[in-house]
Design a protein around this motif. Sequence first.
Motif, PDB file in Angstrom:
ATOM      1  N   GLY A  14      47.700  38.588  39.173  1.00 13.38           N
ATOM      2  CA  GLY A  14      46.626  38.050  38.416  1.00 13.38           C
ATOM      3  C   GLY A  14      46.359  36.609  38.407  1.00 13.38           C
ATOM      4  O   GLY A  14      45.570  36.251  37.684  1.00 13.38           O
ATOM      5  N   VAL A  18      48.132  35.165  49.446  1.00 14.00           N
ATOM      6  CA  VAL A  18      47.017  35.802  48.737  1.00 14.00           C
ATOM      7  C   VAL A  18      47.154  37.264  47.908  1.00 14.00           C
ATOM      8  O   VAL A  18      46.836  37.151  46.700  1.00 14.00           O
ATOM      9  CB  VAL A  18      45.685  35.809  49.820  1.00 14.00           C
ATOM     10  CG1 VAL A  18      44.652  36.235  49.159  1.00 14.00           C
ATOM     11  CG2 VAL A  18      45.347  34.458  50.499  1.00 14.00           C
ATOM     12  N   ALA A  19      47.807  37.996  48.811  1.00 16.90           N
ATOM     13  CA  ALA A  19      48.009  39.369  48.177  1.00 16.90           C
ATOM     14  C   ALA A  19      48.839  39.259  46.966  1.00 16.90           C
ATOM     15  O   ALA A  19      48.788  39.887  45.971  1.00 16.90           O
ATOM     16  CB  ALA A  19      48.571  40.161  49.178  1.00 16.90           C
ATOM     17  N   GLY A  55      41.310  38.258  50.752  1.00 12.93           N
ATOM     18  CA  GLY A  55      40.948  38.494  49.216  1.00 12.93           C
ATOM     19  C   GLY A  55      40.925  36.743  48.531  1.00 12.93           C
ATOM     20  O   GLY A  55      41.011  37.089  47.319  1.00 12.93           O
ATOM     21  N   ARG A 100      47.161  37.710  43.918  1.00 10.38           N
ATOM     22  CA  ARG A 100      46.043  38.792  43.513  1.00 10.38           C
ATOM     23  C   ARG A 100      46.740  39.742  42.613  1.00 10.38           C
ATOM     24  O   ARG A 100      46.336  40.423  41.439  1.00 10.38           O
ATOM     25  CB  ARG A 100      45.404  39.633  44.623  1.00 10.38           C
ATOM     26  CG  ARG A 100      44.167  38.687  45.130  1.00 10.38           C
ATOM     27  CD  ARG A 100      43.609  39.336  46.116  1.00 10.38           C
ATOM     28  NE  ARG A 100      43.000  40.579  46.228  1.00 10.38           N
ATOM     29  CZ  ARG A 100      41.982  40.614  45.883  1.00 10.38           C
ATOM     30  NH1 ARG A 100      41.022  39.846  45.708  1.00 10.38           N
ATOM     31  NH2 ARG A 100      41.448  42.007  45.844  1.00 10.38           N
ATOM     32  N   GLU A 101      48.141  40.469  43.199  1.00 10.68           N
ATOM     33  CA  GLU A 101      48.760  41.179  42.494  1.00 10.68           C
ATOM     34  C   GLU A 101      49.174  40.850  41.069  1.00 10.68           C
ATOM     35  O   GLU A 101      49.440  41.700  39.942  1.00 10.68           O
ATOM     36  CB  GLU A 101      49.899  41.664  43.188  1.00 10.68           C
ATOM     37  CG  GLU A 101      50.428  43.007  42.579  1.00 10.68           C
ATOM     38  CD  GLU A 101      51.753  43.404  43.528  1.00 10.68           C
ATOM     39  OE1 GLU A 101      52.939  44.045  42.921  1.00 10.68           O
ATOM     40  OE2 GLU A 101      51.584  43.619  44.935  1.00 10.68           O
ATOM     41  N   ARG A 113      44.484  33.690  40.249  1.00 10.91           N
ATOM     42  CA  ARG A 113      43.531  32.909  41.207  1.00 10.91           C
ATOM     43  C   ARG A 113      44.331  32.417  42.499  1.00 10.91           C
ATOM     44  O   ARG A 113      44.875  31.368  42.062  1.00 10.91           O
ATOM     45  CB  ARG A 113      42.435  32.251  40.545  1.00 10.91           C
ATOM     46  CG  ARG A 113      41.140  31.770  41.527  1.00 10.91           C
ATOM     47  CD  ARG A 113      40.167  31.324  40.762  1.00 10.91           C
ATOM     48  NE  ARG A 113      39.168  30.598  41.596  1.00 10.91           N
ATOM     49  CZ  ARG A 113      39.110  29.309  42.108  1.00 10.91           C
ATOM     50  NH1 ARG A 113      40.159  28.628  41.957  1.00 10.91           N
ATOM     51  NH2 ARG A 113      38.130  29.049  42.843  1.00 10.91           N
ATOM     52  N   ALA A 168      40.239  33.640  46.626  1.00 13.51           N
ATOM     53  CA  ALA A 168      38.873  33.216  45.842  1.00 13.51           C
ATOM     54  C   ALA A 168      38.257  32.087  46.641  1.00 13.51           C
ATOM     55  O   ALA A 168      36.849  31.822  46.462  1.00 13.51           O
ATOM     56  CB  ALA A 168      39.102  32.917  44.310  1.00 13.51           C
TER      57      ALA A 168
END
Length: 222
Positions: free
Chosen positions: A182, A175-176, A202, A179-180, A184, A204
């Motif tokens: 960009g 997940v991290a 985090g 997110r880093e 989803r 989605a």
Amino acid sequence: MPELVLWDIDHTLMATRGLGGELWAQAWAEATGTPMRQQASVTGSTERVILRETARLHGIPYSDELFTKFADALGSVHVRRAPELRERGHALPGAAAVLSSLAERGVRQSVVTGNVRQAAEVKLQVFGLDSYVRLDEGAYGEDGEGRPELLAKALARAAVSPEAAVFLGDTPADVAGGREAGVRVVAVATGKATAADLRDAGAAAVLDDLADTRQALTAIDA
């Protein structure tokens, strides 16, 4: 639907039921000439990082040459023991159905995994999932140390922007990393992390598993 769906492999698409650790230890012994006394944490990591930290635990100097030797050994071990992997492991419920449904919709798919490429290919082939993914557009343990770096590699190979891709994984590190990068992230609570862990990281969207094809497709398309 997104233009590209990227999949983690272990505990997202399949489970090896402990055989993965045995294969890793065998490759370690072949590459280093030393029995493995202890393995560094593997959850959400890549083979390069796991090897470096395991070498440190054994007092063995890490180098790119050692990684290349180990990667070759690990791929070879997977090839030789593929029948055992087929017998002991399994694709997770719903994985093939979701991959197939995405393929029918014309969605490009590949993998982003800490596995070295040959091991990843064997795992996908053994459980009949390889025909759904474009392996050359994926990223593997040879390509970097962290998920953000691997995701960036896969996106570049597929010539797809982060906004047009979705990544599915089972760990907070997945997940991290998404997110880093960009991208989803749809997290699947089929590994050690709980659904709450993945939400807190985090993601989605979080799925308990892939058994409900319609639910999985809805989460991917949201």
